[in-house]
Design a protein around this motif. Structure first.
Motif: not given
Length: 568
Positions: A314-320, A322-329, A400-403, A421-425
């Motif tokens: 759910x984090x905004x994609x600017x955090x990661x 190309x890797x963020x999923x942005x399931x819901x907003x 799959x817009x992921x934004x 959080x990709x590594x740390x979860x």
């Protein structure tokens, strides 16, 4: 017991493999199973068994049940929009827009088999506890209280879904594979009895070695929630949506059930008055503090062994990038619901507010929503229309817009300090029940029994702690409107909205024949233009039949005494 048996059996097998690998001979006879009596002679095994039963709460962490994605049930409502159009990430959209996807062959919202599997294990534990365990009567009562707390929770979900289900109170019932459904009223009473027993026997706090276990306050909170649901069905259903003789609760029971809910909530409020629970002054901190007094019952996580992936989802994609999923907003409908800081309603018709819609809002808005221009992790969120990594994109323009497809991102429950959080979860606690909900239950239940002063006191305790003035509601109808608003805002993304609309029998109007919306934000002179745009590409569907989800057809075929809920 099967978990313990299987674990012990695996341990012996592994030991044998090691011995054979080294070519050694041993003369000690090995066994591949333990008797039930042997299991209960060892208190450590009992602790492991009942501790393992708490894993059932993981099924529902962060509102993910029943579709397998966090917040999925909120995405069936007007507070959240999932971004994907494809099966899997977008299944919740498919279900929200096509009621015909739910049928007896594929109920979609399906917990029957998993729920009854857990119930059987809990019943086995209670049976073995009293037949074999070598512990004191007080310890037996404590273990039974924990088992019944979990069993009540499992049944709560089954009854929320189906209304009338099969009650299996003890092992004797399993000797017959054919068992009929009980009335919905009896099901709610059965759940309440489990939570009431747990509330009587459980301690106010658990010792450090048993952290995370159920407590008296958690049981009373669940009991209050149970009676509120039962009372709501009694008041609002009135056999208008299903003619099955076993569904529904007699309308005459509503006043008593609301009083039961108010009384159970009062027990939690007493504990709060004694210092056990309290509302947090900082709303955002509730979901990040491991020792928040606002939590009645929660799941804790510790890296690296026990983690989850809420931030990744759910984090905004600017955090990661190309890797963020942005399931819901968040939807515009939720954003618009937050009040101004002075307690007045926000309105796009107010020219001053419309020119700067994110200025001067109540504190919970800034803890819940990431909006265009919001500060976040040393940058500024840019969710205006465009092609950037976080910019708004129309729903269905990409599978799959992921934004964002609404102009907003979630902030509530995200960990702003977790930069990898990709590594740390993630390790934020998943809170199942908190003190704020108890106050809202108390407010609603007291409104319904015409204790308007008590209802106002409970509601204002919450509002004042959130930095808002007390309610201006002057009668029961106005109080209910205020409570419904407060539940929508306070409990957003915690998995309550869908079930609230169902128990109030409002889902077939609020979630049907409508498209929820977002805001396309574009530069206009020195400021911004906010254009309302649909976040759905077709109208949503919720038919009255969905108030009672069908029992899976294969379960009907296995149980000759159980008939399908009428209408399916």
């Amino acid at each position: 017991m099967s978990i313990i048996f299987s674990t012990i059996k695996r341990s012996f097998l592994l030991a044998g493999i090691v011995v054979l690998a080294h070519g050694c001979k041993i003369d000690i006879p090995l066994t591949n199973k333990y008797t039930e009596e042997a299991i209960y002679k060892n208190p450590a095994n009992m602790e492991l068994y009942i501790g393992g039963m708490y894993s059932e709460f993981n099924t529902f962490q962060f509102g993910q049940f029943p579709i397998g994605y966090s917040n999925a049930t909120d995405a069936l409502t007007d507070v959240m929009k999932y971004t994907s159009t494809t099966s899997g990430n977008g299944t919740v959209n498919i279900l929200a827009m096509d009621a015909s996807r739910v049928d007896a062959a594929g109920p979609q919202l399906n917990y029957w088999s998993a729920g009854y599997s857990r119930i059987r294990k809990l019943n086995e534990f209670i049976y073995g506890l009293y037949k074999y365990a070598k512990v004191s009567e007080e310890e037996k009562a404590l273990y039974e209280a924990e088992a019944r707390f979990i069993r009540g929770y499992v049944y709560f979900w089954l009854v929320k879904l189906h209304g009338s289900v099969v009650i299996m109170p003890e092992l004797d019932g399993y000797s017959n594979k054919d068992n009929a459904r009980s009335s919905e009223d009896d099901c709610w009473k059965y759940i309440a009895a489990d939570f009431a027993y747990a509330a009587e026997k459980l301690p106010v706090t658990q010792p450090a070695a048993r952290a995370g276990r159920a407590t008296k306050g958690a049981a009373y909170g669940m009991l209050a929630r149970t009676w509120l649901y039962a009372a709501s069905i009694a008041e609002y259903d009135k056999k208008l949506y299903n003619q099955d003789p076993l569904t529904g609760v007699p309308a005459a029971n509503a006043p008593a059930y609301y009083k039961n809910a108010a009384d159970a909530a009062a027990e939690v409020i007493k504990l709060a008055d004694q210092g056990t629970y309290a509302l947090e002054s900082n709303f955002a901190a509730i979901f990040l503090k491991k020792d928040s007094k606002e939590s009645l019952f929660k799941l804790d996580y510790i890296a690296p062994q026990f983690t989850h992936q809420f931030d990744l989802g759910f984090a905004p994609p600017g955090d990661i990038p190309g890797q963020g999923l942005v399931y819901g907003v968040p939807t515009a409908e939720l954003v618009n619901e937050f009040e101004m800081a002075d307690g007045s309603k926000f309105s796009w018709s107010n020219a001053t507010q419309a020119a700067n819609p994110y200025v001067g809002r109540e504190p919970r808005f800034y803890a819940t929503i990431l909006y265009n221009g919001a500060p976040w992790k040393s940058r500024t969120i840019n969710s205006q229309a465009g092609t950037g990594v976080e910019n708004f994109i129309e729903y269905a323009a990409s599978p799959e817009p992921k934004r964002t497809v609404t102009g907003y991102y979630i902030k509530k429950m995200l960990d702003s300090t977790n930069t990898n959080f990709v590594v740390n979860k993630s390790t934020q606690s998943a809170i199942e029940m908190r003190y704020a909900e108890v106050l809202l239950i108390a407010a609603e239940a007291r409104t319904k029994i015409n204790d308007l002063s008590g209802a106002t006191t409970a509601l204002d305790a919450l509002r004042n702690k959130r930095g808002l003035p007390g309610t201006t509601a002057g009668d029961a109808a106005q109080l209910m409107t205020a409570i419904e608003h407060e539940r929508k805002v306070e409990l957003a993304f915690e998995g309550h909205r869908y079930w609230d609309l169902r128990r109030w029998r409002k889902a077939h109007t609020v979630l049907n024949g409508v498209k929820f919306t977002g805001h396309r934000i574009t530069p206009q002179g020195a400021g911004w233009k906010y254009e309302v745009v649909p976040a759905d590409n077709v109208n949503r569907q919720f038919t009255p039949a969905l108030y009672y989800i069908p029992i899976p057809v294969d379960e009907i075929q296995r149980n000759a005494a159980m008939k399908q809920i009428q209408g399916w």
